[in-house]
Design an enzyme around this catalytic site. Structure first.
Site, short mmCIF file in Angstrom:
data_model
loop_
_atom_site.label_atom_id
_atom_site.label_comp_id
_atom_site.label_asym_id
_atom_site.label_seq_id
_atom_site.Cartn_x
_atom_site.Cartn_y
_atom_site.Cartn_z
N HIS A 84 0.87 -1.18 0.00
CA HIS A 84 0.00 0.00 0.00
C HIS A 84 0.91 1.24 0.00
CE1 HIS A 84 -2.84 2.92 1.79
NE2 HIS A 84 -3.81 2.09 1.45
N ASP A 162 3.02 -4.73 7.91
CA ASP A 162 1.78 -3.97 7.87
C ASP A 162 0.62 -4.96 7.93
OD1 ASP A 162 -0.47 -2.52 7.27
OD2 ASP A 162 0.19 -1.91 5.27
N GLN A 165 -4.63 -5.48 6.97
CA GLN A 165 -5.64 -6.39 6.41
C GLN A 165 -5.60 -7.76 7.09
OE1 GLN A 165 -5.07 -3.19 4.37
NE2 GLN A 165 -3.50 -4.66 3.82
N LYS A 188 -10.35 -0.85 9.89
CA LYS A 188 -10.57 -2.10 9.16
C LYS A 188 -10.92 -3.26 10.09
CE LYS A 188 -7.82 -0.90 5.13
NZ LYS A 188 -6.84 -1.30 4.11
N CYS A 328 -4.59 2.60 -3.71
CA CYS A 328 -3.37 3.11 -3.07
C CYS A 328 -2.21 2.15 -3.28
CB CYS A 328 -3.59 3.36 -1.57
SG CYS A 328 -4.84 4.59 -1.24
#
Lengths: 371, 127
Positions: A84, A162, A165, A188, A328
């Site tokens: 991202h 990261d 998600q 999220k 993104c």
């Protein structure tokens, strides 16, 4: 979640870590109680779990407070083509500032990373940091982050994962993954906007200078200089996102009650069903790993002859909300050779019926475009 | 009949007029739609008296942005380059003849933005 935020503002609203009155203590207990549960939910420790505004700010915190001293000229930061923008741009800025090189791992045709390519990239010993998504927001790929972290560490590189998600849709144990930094975002994970989380390795967090200066992050302030507060507050300058932390605490309580194994099973099932049914639609190409075991609950696709924007517009008329655009992740779009994709994503509130509606909306789009 | 994706819009999308590149050309401009990253460029050939004698758009985009460029191109060839800066967003949207929602406004106006950039150097969105 909404009730928890509402209740905080109505009944427990005060700033934290300061007042001696009862309400201030109540707010502090709610805020720090949320931190404890949020840390435990992701397998982290309470005092190395830092609240930020979002995952982007957590990555920037690391890029500035750790990166500025740890990355120098001739060093390299290694990221991947499936990141991202939030896990690209802070490293571009750092590398430009420090005269370091930004390197990328490529993505295979079926949307995965190659560990052999990782080893090759690490072999010259210049890589100071490997930063990688746990789950791709475009492809859905679940990356083998524990393995990536182990290989990076063996080569002397620090790691940032990261998990924006990952944490919302599968069981995550940041202690077992053992990255130096693991970040995720509240919105999220069914939480409010305006709150993100950084889990950091204690020794690194202790040795790093602060990111932002101000109230709450100090032990004492003199005229010329100050000393820093303990972890995690050293990295939480100013009034914290208190309501947002309380809200995120309620959100992860909700997810915990469902059980993250059950959440993951639901995501896998819907993704497998969607991939299966998409084959019925002429001209559809789905991106990412073919095996639903290797991917999270997101399906990016293109439909020949219809731009993703137009697809999203027609789906919207059928009350199916899909994202259209570059997500993104413009470098990944270039790698995939498409300007944009349409993306359907699922969570606990979605059903097989929603997938059926998506398929019907795609068929409607083909009719509108006379394909 | 779809209110947005009318037959002539889809025709311009599938068979865009004046698409490609012009070499040599006198003016060029390239820009993108920040919403989706779609790129649109334009090449212009301008006569000595300031008339746009030829024009090609190039790039990729949604049906609205591509049809907009195609439809606009037919109106722009033969105009004086000094007039381009005066063309408003309403001029182009009226020309398209469809209702443009706020979320698709930039798709519709990208071609005029690129055209104004080539003619005047003004990189702002048409109003």
């Amino acid at each position: 979640m909404i009730e928890a935020v509402d209740s905080y503002y109505r009944h427990s609203n005060a700033n934290v870590h300061r007042g001696v009155y009862g309400l201030a203590q109540e707010a502090t207990d709610l805020f720090e109680g949320a931190r404890e549960r949020i840390a435990a939910f992701a397998g982290g420790e309470t005092d190395t779990t830092i609240f930020t505004r979002n995952a982007t700010e957590a990555i920037n915190l690391v890029a500035y407070a750790w990166g500025r001293s740890a990355v120098g000229p001739d060093d390299a930061v290694l990221i991947t083509h499936m990141e991202h923008h939030s896990n690209i741009v802070p490293w571009q800025i750092l590398c430009q500032e420090r005269g370091a090189r930004l390197r990328y791992l490529s993505v295979t045709e079926d949307g995965r990373l190659s560990l052999d390519e990782l080893d090759a990239a690490l072999s010259d010993g210049r890589v100071k940091l490997v930063a990688v998504a746990h789950v791709s927001n475009v492809l859905g790929t679940i990356n083998p982050v524990a393995e990536i972290v182990a290989r990076a560490r063996a080569a002397g590189a620090a790691t940032l994962v990261d998990g924006s998600q990952a944490v919302p849709q599968m069981p995550v144990d940041v202690g077992a993954i053992d990255a130096d930094f693991y970040v995720w975002t509240g919105h999220k994970a069914l939480g409010p906007t305006g709150i993100g989380v950084l889990h950091g390795r204690r020794a690194l967090l202790e040795s790093m200078p602060p990111f932002l200066g101000g109230g709450d992050m100090i032990a004492s302030v003199g005229f010329e200089s100050s000393t820093w507060n303990d972890l995690p507050w050293k990295f939480e300058a100013g009034t914290s996102p208190i309501a947002e932390a309380v809200g995120l605490g309620a959100a992860i309580d909700y997810l915990s009650a469902i059980g993250m194994d059950a959440v993951r099973a639901h995501e896998r099932e819907l993704t497998a069903y969607a991939l299966d049914r998409l084959e019925e639609v002429e001209g559809v190409r789905a991106f990412g790993p073919v095996d639903p075991d290797g991917r999270g609950g997101v399906v990016s696709l293109e439909l020949a002859g219809i731009h993703p924007h137009d697809l999203a517009e027609i789906c919207d008329r059928e009350h199916v909300c899909i994202r259209a655009g570059h997500h993104c992740a413009q470098p990944l779009m270039r790698e995939m050779g498409v300007p944009a994709t349409a993306r359907a994503s699922f969570h606990v509130y979605n059903t097989h019926d929603d997938v059926d509606r998506l398929i019907a909306a795609l068929q409607t789009a083909r009719e509108v475009f006379a394909l | 009949m779809d209110a947005l994706y009318r037959d002539y819009i889809l025709d311009h999308y599938k068979n865009p007029r004046n698409f490609g590149e012009l070499d040599p050309h006198d003016r060029e401009w390239l820009d993108h739609n920040p919403l989706c990253g779609d790129e649109l460029g334009v090449h212009l050939v301008v006569d000595e008296d300031g008339t746009i004698s030829d024009l090609r758009f190039h790039g990729q985009g949604c049906a609205i942005s591509q049809a907009s460029a195609s439809i606009a191109s037919e109106e722009l060839i033969g105009r004086k380059i000094d007039e381009i800066g005066e063309l408003s967003a309403d001029w182009l949207i009226d020309l398209l003849g469809i209702e443009i929602s706020p979320t698709r406004r930039k798709c519709a106006l990208l071609s005029l933005k690129v055209m104004r950039g080539a003619a005047t150097g003004d990189a702002s969105w048409p109003e």
